[in-house]
Design a protein around this motif. Sequence first.
Motif, PDB file in Angstrom:
ATOM      1  N   VAL A  15      85.711  74.303  27.510  1.00 36.03           N
ATOM      2  CA  VAL A  15      85.510  75.737  27.255  1.00 36.03           C
ATOM      3  C   VAL A  15      86.617  76.557  27.905  1.00 36.03           C
ATOM      4  O   VAL A  15      87.203  77.456  27.282  1.00 36.03           O
ATOM      5  N   LEU A  16      86.921  76.255  29.145  1.00 34.10           N
ATOM      6  CA  LEU A  16      87.964  76.987  29.856  1.00 34.10           C
ATOM      7  C   LEU A  16      89.324  76.813  29.185  1.00 34.10           C
ATOM      8  O   LEU A  16      90.112  77.765  29.085  1.00 34.10           O
ATOM      9  N   ARG A  17      89.608  75.590  28.701  1.00 38.52           N
ATOM     10  CA  ARG A  17      90.888  75.345  28.029  1.00 38.52           C
ATOM     11  C   ARG A  17      90.977  76.152  26.739  1.00 38.52           C
ATOM     12  O   ARG A  17      92.012  76.758  26.437  1.00 38.52           O
ATOM     13  N   ILE A  18      89.896  76.178  25.967  1.00 38.92           N
ATOM     14  CA  ILE A  18      89.888  76.915  24.707  1.00 38.92           C
ATOM     15  C   ILE A  18      90.058  78.417  24.966  1.00 38.92           C
ATOM     16  O   ILE A  18      90.822  79.107  24.281  1.00 38.92           O
ATOM     17  N   ASN A  22      93.386  80.776  23.868  1.00 41.60           N
ATOM     18  CA  ASN A  22      93.209  81.948  23.013  1.00 41.60           C
ATOM     19  C   ASN A  22      93.338  83.258  23.790  1.00 41.60           C
ATOM     20  O   ASN A  22      92.887  84.316  23.328  1.00 41.60           O
ATOM     21  N   SER A  23      93.968  83.154  24.970  1.00 43.10           N
ATOM     22  CA  SER A  23      94.236  84.332  25.816  1.00 43.10           C
ATOM     23  C   SER A  23      92.971  85.084  26.177  1.00 43.10           C
ATOM     24  O   SER A  23      92.965  86.315  26.326  1.00 43.10           O
ATOM     25  N   CYS A  24      91.880  84.355  26.296  1.00 41.07           N
ATOM     26  CA  CYS A  24      90.628  84.953  26.751  1.00 41.07           C
ATOM     27  C   CYS A  24      90.465  84.653  28.237  1.00 41.07           C
ATOM     28  O   CYS A  24      90.763  83.549  28.685  1.00 41.07           O
ATOM     29  N   PHE A  25      90.002  85.618  28.983  1.00 47.92           N
ATOM     30  CA  PHE A  25      89.879  85.431  30.429  1.00 47.92           C
ATOM     31  C   PHE A  25      88.483  85.814  30.880  1.00 47.92           C
ATOM     32  O   PHE A  25      87.988  86.892  30.558  1.00 47.92           O
ATOM     33  N   ILE A  26      87.866  84.899  31.589  1.00 50.04           N
ATOM     34  CA  ILE A  26      86.549  85.171  32.173  1.00 50.04           C
ATOM     35  C   ILE A  26      86.758  85.596  33.625  1.00 50.04           C
ATOM     36  O   ILE A  26      87.281  84.837  34.424  1.00 50.04           O
ATOM     37  N   GLN A  27      86.397  86.828  33.941  1.00 43.47           N
ATOM     38  CA  GLN A  27      86.658  87.371  35.268  1.00 43.47           C
ATOM     39  C   GLN A  27      85.512  87.074  36.233  1.00 43.47           C
ATOM     40  O   GLN A  27      84.406  87.553  36.070  1.00 43.47           O
TER      41      GLN A  27
END
Length: 268
Positions: A15-18, A22-27
């Motif tokens: 999940v973190l790699r995907i 896709n330039s998504c960041f979980i803060q």
Amino acid sequence: SSEIAKATSICKTTVLRILKDNSCFIQPNKYSFQKDFFTSLDTPQKAWMYGLLLSDGCCYNNRMKLSLHTQVRDVLTKFKNHISFSGPVNTNNKTNSTSISIYNKNLVDDLAKHGCVPQKSLIVKFPTTVSDANIRHFIRGYFDGDGCITFNSRRNYISISFKGTFQFVSSLQKYLEKCIDVKGIICKTTSTTHNTFDLIINGNYQAIRFLHYIYDRTEEEIRMDRKYNKSIVLYRRMMKIRKIRQSDSRLWYSELPENKQADQIDQA
């Protein structure tokens, strides 16, 4: 990411790699700190800390990280206290380094407005958002990160050096000459990177004048202990062998405990 992994039955690493691809960041919001701390650089503390970040820090993926050698862990502890960060100072024994990482988009955006941007190492410029009253604190912070005090024991000779881009060191050179009449020379470093230069301040009188400028009437909480202590040791040594005049005595000279000996000088 944990909730997404659970809902999709996909491992958290995937999940973190995907998300990253896709330039998504979980803060993460695990630790607290002063989120508006770097909105302006209007205090000695903020100016000093920004100098540290511009020299030895980095910003990427909404993350601010400051990493230093374990010998100067005190600097990170001070940084952590000033910004009221509730998280840890991390230690990497393999690299002999300590670091602080803070995840926050607004914090990173504020730093970028001042010039601390991602992949900054070859484009760093002297700041324009630090007031004249606080610029010496910024210079001390940058010096704590990318500066050096060198002592030639055979010649009893002190030199000061900074490392940075040509744009940064040339602006610093002009500022020091204009404000405190300290003249430096700029040299290309042996580094393979094309925009890395050294600003070198030679001579005992010039070195002491510079050290007085950055250290006079400063609090312990906004300076690196190791470099500060070394500067005092060198001053005492110069006084003892009369390499500088008694009239050059400065307020910061008397602050070091007497058990610091001149033969304890090391590279800082």
